[in-house]
Design a protein around this motif. Structure first.
Motif, PDB file in Angstrom:
ATOM      1  N   LYS A 143       2.423  -5.169   7.352  1.00  0.00           N
ATOM      2  CA  LYS A 143       3.349  -5.930   6.523  1.00  0.00           C
ATOM      3  C   LYS A 143       4.452  -5.018   6.001  1.00  0.00           C
ATOM      4  O   LYS A 143       5.560  -5.434   5.806  1.00  0.00           O
ATOM      5  CB  LYS A 143       2.597  -6.585   5.372  1.00  0.00           C
ATOM      6  CG  LYS A 143       1.814  -7.799   5.835  1.00  0.00           C
ATOM      7  CD  LYS A 143       1.439  -8.659   4.658  1.00  0.00           C
ATOM      8  CE  LYS A 143       0.866  -9.971   5.165  1.00  0.00           C
ATOM      9  NZ  LYS A 143       0.616 -10.890   4.061  1.00  0.00           N
ATOM     10  N   GLY A 144       4.100  -3.770   5.767  1.00  0.00           N
ATOM     11  CA  GLY A 144       5.130  -2.768   5.456  1.00  0.00           C
ATOM     12  C   GLY A 144       5.795  -2.898   4.107  1.00  0.00           C
ATOM     13  O   GLY A 144       6.072  -1.913   3.456  1.00  0.00           O
ATOM     14  N   GLY A 145       6.038  -4.108   3.684  1.00  0.00           N
ATOM     15  CA  GLY A 145       6.753  -4.318   2.420  1.00  0.00           C
ATOM     16  C   GLY A 145       6.010  -3.705   1.248  1.00  0.00           C
ATOM     17  O   GLY A 145       6.619  -3.159   0.325  1.00  0.00           O
ATOM     18  N   GLY A 146       4.681  -3.785   1.267  1.00  0.00           N
ATOM     19  CA  GLY A 146       3.870  -3.236   0.182  1.00  0.00           C
ATOM     20  C   GLY A 146       4.065  -1.739   0.075  1.00  0.00           C
ATOM     21  O   GLY A 146       4.370  -1.211  -0.988  1.00  0.00           O
ATOM     22  N   ALA A 147       3.933  -1.069   1.217  1.00  0.00           N
ATOM     23  CA  ALA A 147       4.077   0.385   1.219  1.00  0.00           C
ATOM     24  C   ALA A 147       5.488   0.777   0.818  1.00  0.00           C
ATOM     25  O   ALA A 147       5.687   1.650  -0.015  1.00  0.00           O
ATOM     26  CB  ALA A 147       3.748   0.924   2.602  1.00  0.00           C
ATOM     27  N   VAL A 201       1.589  10.922   3.338  1.00  0.00           N
ATOM     28  CA  VAL A 201       1.554  10.005   4.482  1.00  0.00           C
ATOM     29  C   VAL A 201       0.808   8.741   4.067  1.00  0.00           C
ATOM     30  O   VAL A 201      -0.327   8.800   3.584  1.00  0.00           O
ATOM     31  CB  VAL A 201       0.851  10.656   5.699  1.00  0.00           C
ATOM     32  CG1 VAL A 201       0.762   9.672   6.861  1.00  0.00           C
ATOM     33  CG2 VAL A 201       1.600  11.902   6.129  1.00  0.00           C
ATOM     34  N   MET A 202       1.472   7.613   4.223  1.00  0.00           N
ATOM     35  CA  MET A 202       0.887   6.358   3.753  1.00  0.00           C
ATOM     36  C   MET A 202       0.780   5.347   4.888  1.00  0.00           C
ATOM     37  O   MET A 202       1.711   5.179   5.681  1.00  0.00           O
ATOM     38  CB  MET A 202       1.817   5.811   2.660  1.00  0.00           C
ATOM     39  CG  MET A 202       1.363   4.532   2.047  1.00  0.00           C
ATOM     40  SD  MET A 202       2.702   3.861   1.087  1.00  0.00           S
ATOM     41  CE  MET A 202       2.357   4.600  -0.463  1.00  0.00           C
ATOM     42  N   ASP A 203      -0.368   4.719   4.972  1.00  0.00           N
ATOM     43  CA  ASP A 203      -0.588   3.698   5.997  1.00  0.00           C
ATOM     44  C   ASP A 203       0.179   2.423   5.597  1.00  0.00           C
ATOM     45  O   ASP A 203      -0.094   1.845   4.543  1.00  0.00           O
ATOM     46  CB  ASP A 203      -2.102   3.439   6.070  1.00  0.00           C
ATOM     47  CG  ASP A 203      -2.472   2.416   7.129  1.00  0.00           C
ATOM     48  OD1 ASP A 203      -1.604   1.606   7.486  1.00  0.00           O
ATOM     49  OD2 ASP A 203      -3.623   2.437   7.585  1.00  0.00           O
ATOM     50  N   GLY A 204       1.130   2.029   6.433  1.00  0.00           N
ATOM     51  CA  GLY A 204       1.975   0.881   6.102  1.00  0.00           C
ATOM     52  C   GLY A 204       1.231  -0.440   6.038  1.00  0.00           C
ATOM     53  O   GLY A 204       1.754  -1.428   5.514  1.00  0.00           O
ATOM     54  N   SER A 205       0.001  -0.450   6.552  1.00  0.00           N
ATOM     55  CA  SER A 205      -0.680  -1.745   6.605  1.00  0.00           C
ATOM     56  C   SER A 205      -1.593  -1.989   5.402  1.00  0.00           C
ATOM     57  O   SER A 205      -2.273  -2.994   5.347  1.00  0.00           O
ATOM     58  CB  SER A 205      -1.479  -1.858   7.907  1.00  0.00           C
ATOM     59  OG  SER A 205      -2.449  -0.831   7.943  1.00  0.00           O
ATOM     60  N   ILE A 206      -1.563  -1.076   4.413  1.00  0.00           N
ATOM     61  CA  ILE A 206      -2.512  -1.283   3.314  1.00  0.00           C
ATOM     62  C   ILE A 206      -1.983  -2.201   2.219  1.00  0.00           C
ATOM     63  O   ILE A 206      -2.678  -2.477   1.242  1.00  0.00           O
ATOM     64  CB  ILE A 206      -3.032   0.042   2.692  1.00  0.00           C
ATOM     65  CG1 ILE A 206      -1.885   0.824   2.032  1.00  0.00           C
ATOM     66  CG2 ILE A 206      -3.744   0.887   3.716  1.00  0.00           C
ATOM     67  CD1 ILE A 206      -2.385   2.035   1.248  1.00  0.00           C
ATOM     68  N   GLY A 207      -0.773  -2.656   2.385  1.00  0.00           N
ATOM     69  CA  GLY A 207      -0.251  -3.667   1.460  1.00  0.00           C
ATOM     70  C   GLY A 207      -0.155  -3.182   0.030  1.00  0.00           C
ATOM     71  O   GLY A 207       0.208  -2.045  -0.230  1.00  0.00           O
ATOM     72  N   GLN A 208      -0.524  -4.072  -0.889  1.00  0.00           N
ATOM     73  CA  GLN A 208      -0.303  -3.811  -2.315  1.00  0.00           C
ATOM     74  C   GLN A 208      -1.089  -2.607  -2.841  1.00  0.00           C
ATOM     75  O   GLN A 208      -0.707  -2.012  -3.839  1.00  0.00           O
ATOM     76  CB  GLN A 208      -0.711  -5.042  -3.116  1.00  0.00           C
ATOM     77  CG  GLN A 208      -0.045  -6.307  -2.642  1.00  0.00           C
ATOM     78  CD  GLN A 208       1.049  -6.753  -3.578  1.00  0.00           C
ATOM     79  OE1 GLN A 208       1.102  -6.334  -4.714  1.00  0.00           O
ATOM     80  NE2 GLN A 208       1.923  -7.614  -3.102  1.00  0.00           N
ATOM     81  N   ALA A 209      -2.193  -2.242  -2.173  1.00  0.00           N
ATOM     82  CA  ALA A 209      -2.990  -1.100  -2.631  1.00  0.00           C
ATOM     83  C   ALA A 209      -2.174   0.190  -2.585  1.00  0.00           C
ATOM     84  O   ALA A 209      -2.513   1.177  -3.239  1.00  0.00           O
ATOM     85  CB  ALA A 209      -4.224  -0.953  -1.757  1.00  0.00           C
ATOM     86  N   ALA A 210      -1.099   0.151  -1.817  1.00  0.00           N
ATOM     87  CA  ALA A 210      -0.267   1.334  -1.644  1.00  0.00           C
ATOM     88  C   ALA A 210       0.229   1.891  -2.978  1.00  0.00           C
ATOM     89  O   ALA A 210       0.344   3.099  -3.147  1.00  0.00           O
ATOM     90  CB  ALA A 210       0.925   0.984  -0.764  1.00  0.00           C
ATOM     91  N   PHE A 211       0.492   1.035  -3.891  1.00  0.00           N
ATOM     92  CA  PHE A 211       1.089   1.451  -5.163  1.00  0.00           C
ATOM     93  C   PHE A 211       0.193   2.446  -5.904  1.00  0.00           C
ATOM     94  O   PHE A 211       0.625   3.534  -6.282  1.00  0.00           O
ATOM     95  CB  PHE A 211       1.350   0.219  -6.026  1.00  0.00           C
ATOM     96  CG  PHE A 211       2.123   0.532  -7.263  1.00  0.00           C
ATOM     97  CD1 PHE A 211       3.505   0.680  -7.220  1.00  0.00           C
ATOM     98  CD2 PHE A 211       1.485   0.675  -8.477  1.00  0.00           C
ATOM     99  CE1 PHE A 211       4.226   0.978  -8.362  1.00  0.00           C
ATOM    100  CE2 PHE A 211       2.190   0.972  -9.628  1.00  0.00           C
ATOM    101  CZ  PHE A 211       3.563   1.122  -9.565  1.00  0.00           C
ATOM    102  N   ASP A 212      -1.091   2.071  -6.073  1.00  0.00           N
ATOM    103  CA  ASP A 212      -2.035   2.939  -6.789  1.00  0.00           C
ATOM    104  C   ASP A 212      -2.246   4.254  -6.058  1.00  0.00           C
ATOM    105  O   ASP A 212      -2.325   5.315  -6.664  1.00  0.00           O
ATOM    106  CB  ASP A 212      -3.407   2.247  -6.919  1.00  0.00           C
ATOM    107  CG  ASP A 212      -3.332   1.118  -7.914  1.00  0.00           C
ATOM    108  OD1 ASP A 212      -2.323   1.067  -8.652  1.00  0.00           O
ATOM    109  OD2 ASP A 212      -4.268   0.291  -7.949  1.00  0.00           O
TER     110      ASP A 212
END
Ligand SMILES: Nc1nc2c(ncn2[C@@H]2O[C@H](COP(=O)(O)OP(=O)(O)OP(=O)(O)O)[C@@H](O)[C@H]2O)c(=O)[nH]1
Length: 480
Positions: free
Chosen positions: A255-259, A220-231
């Motif tokens: 922003k969603g795009g990051g996630a 489960v990933m928070d869509g608002s964490i942006g680029q940090a999502a990758f790591d």
């Protein structure tokens, strides 16, 4: 949400390109620049944007296109195809089967929305006829069991947990065993939220996974964490075998795009997105319909899902036999508004209708959206029968528009806006059978639900129930 803006910007870039007198390398480059800018603004990783851009450019070789080829269409298809590729790891996730026990384990960062999402997931399958149960193996956060208990009770889903036991592995195993005995076919194990740096907690998560042998681990990933999502996504994937992802908090300012792009990079499919704090704020994520909606091209399969959710099949009046022939007239738009008004959160529904972009009714602005629909319906109430059933674009002349505006107490500009909106939808609808979307509609019941929700004439235009089924089959069998 920002993703709606992303969709709007890409759609605008494509529309601008579509209006150019000649589509040449310069026009294509401008269009790609705009798309890249929009993706970066939505927090998609730079490397991904660079690849998306290069791949579109590689697919669209303007010089090599045969004379007479519709270049705009080729570019449009390449953009849609590339956005889908970005989000689609190409392997489907495990899906539970009714009557056959499955264990699904949820993992994620602290506060990502894991516990809330477990309940939404259980509720989704319960509504599909499953017999789900929840196990709280989060012994780390005080109050986690209470939260799960509260959520589960509200959704009327059986749960298991302990206030005194501190070993999450023990609780998980006991819970799974118990619900297996009780013949639950979907046993959901919620684990403690953890940070990437917390090695011990990662080890605990691995042990829970080893002991319960889940058929599926959902990250489960928070869509608002942006680029940090990758790591984050990679760290979890390295510890347990993540088979699917749910991105939460895709409402508000996420922003969603990051996630989404990080997920694509870890090659696990996104299966649902969370769009709010409550149980129904949960949507199936399917790449092609998602991209379609993003670009305002509609998402019929999502609409069908929603229709099935809100109108039980046995309560639907059989209107299919009463169909008459016709075109996408204003009367049909009026009927569509009427039907959809009975169907729950409008924001979600409208973006699924071909021709409506998510911006038509933004999430959180449902009130304004409702007012807009009411306004449109009031305007249509001042039209004559002839105008409502009209298919001749020249009929709506200045004097008619002025009369309708006066009759409905609205501005001339508002009448013109509504007519434009209708024209756009009619155009989109006429293109629908060609759209390259994945739809799974072999089931007569589902077809009936869709048939009942669509204005009768619109369905008839597609060749009635059989025509609709053929169209769905055709689209469903197209290569993903
Ligand atoms: N806006 C919005 N809020 C959400 C969504 N999903 C969850 N939340 C909220 O996010 C907060 C954290 O959710 P939890 O379910 O407690 O998160 P968790 O991951 O279980 O937390 P830990 O147990 O600490 O790991 C709560 O306030 C939820 O209501 C969503 O899709 N949209």
């Amino acid at each position: 949400m920002v993703l709606a803006q992303l969709g709007g910007s890409i759609a605008a870039a494509l529309a601008r390109m579509g209006r150019a007198t000649v589509v040449d390398e310069k026009v294509l480059a401008e269009c790609l620049n705009e798309i890249a800018r929009a993706l970066l603004q939505a927090d998609v990783r730079f490397e991904t944007v660079r690849d998306v851009r290069a791949n579109i450019k590689g697919t669209v070789n303007l010089d090599a296109l045969a004379a007479g080829t519709d270049k705009r269409r080729v570019i449009h298809q390449a953009v849609v195809g590339e956005l889908c590729r970005m989000l689609d790891p190409g392997k489907p996730a495990f899906t539970p089967t009714k009557g056959k026990p499955s264990v699904v384990m949820f993992v994620g960062l602290q506060g990502s929305g894991k516990t809330t999402t477990c309940t939404k997931y259980a509720d989704y399958y319960r509504r599909k006829g499953f017999n789900p149960a929840l196990v709280c193996a989060d012994t780390f956060r005080a109050g986690a069991f209470d939260q799960l208990k509260q959520n589960a009770s509200k959704a009327k889903i059986p749960f298991y947990g302990s206030y005194i036991e501190s070993d999450p592995v023990k609780i998980a195993v006991e819970g799974v065993d118990r619900f297996r005995k009780e013949k639950c076919d979907l046993i959901i194990v919620d684990t403690s939220g953890r940070h990437k740096q917390e090695a011990a907690l990662f080890e605990e998560m691995r042990q829970v996974s080893e002991a319960t042998k889940p058929n599926l681990v959902i990250f489960v990933m928070d869509g608002s964490i942006g680029q940090a999502a990758f790591d984050q996504a990679q760290a979890f994937k390295q510890s347990v075998s993540v088979g699917a992802v749910i991105v939460t908090k895709m409402d508000g300012h996420a922003k969603g795009g990051g996630a989404l792009s990080a997920v694509a990079a870890t090659r696990s499919p996104v299966i649902f997105i969370g769009t709010g704090e409550h149980l129904p704020d949960f949507e199936v994520f399917d790449v092609k319909p998602f991209v379609s909606r993003l670009l305002g091209m509609g998402d019929l399969s999502g609409l069908i899902d929603k229709i099935q959710d809100v109108i039980p099949i046995n309560q639907q009046p059989d209107i299919l036999d009463e169909l008459t022939k016709g075109a996408f007239t204003l009367r049909l738009l009026y009927q569509m508004f009427q039907n959809l008004q009975n169907m729950g959160p409008l924001g979600q529904l409208f973006s699924m209708i071909p021709g409506f972009s998510a911006q038509f009714i933004e999430k959180g602005k449902e009130k304004e959206g409702q007012a807009k629909i009411k306004r449109y319906m009031t305007i249509m109430d001042s039209m004559t029968e002839k105008e409502l059933d009209n298919t001749n674009p020249k009929l709506m002349n200045e004097s008619r528009i002025t009369r309708i505006a006066r009759g409905s107490g609205r501005l001339v500009k508002e009448v013109v806006d509504m007519l434009e909106e209708h024209k756009r939808m009619a155009k989109m609808w006429s293109k629908l059978p060609l759209a390259n979307r994945k739809l799974n509609m072999n089931n007569r019941g589902s077809l009936k639900s869709l048939g009942n929700a669509l204005p009768p004439n619109m369905l008839n235009q597609l060749g009635g129930l059989n025509g609709l089924q053929n169209m769905m089959k055709q689209m469903g069998t197209q290569k993903k």
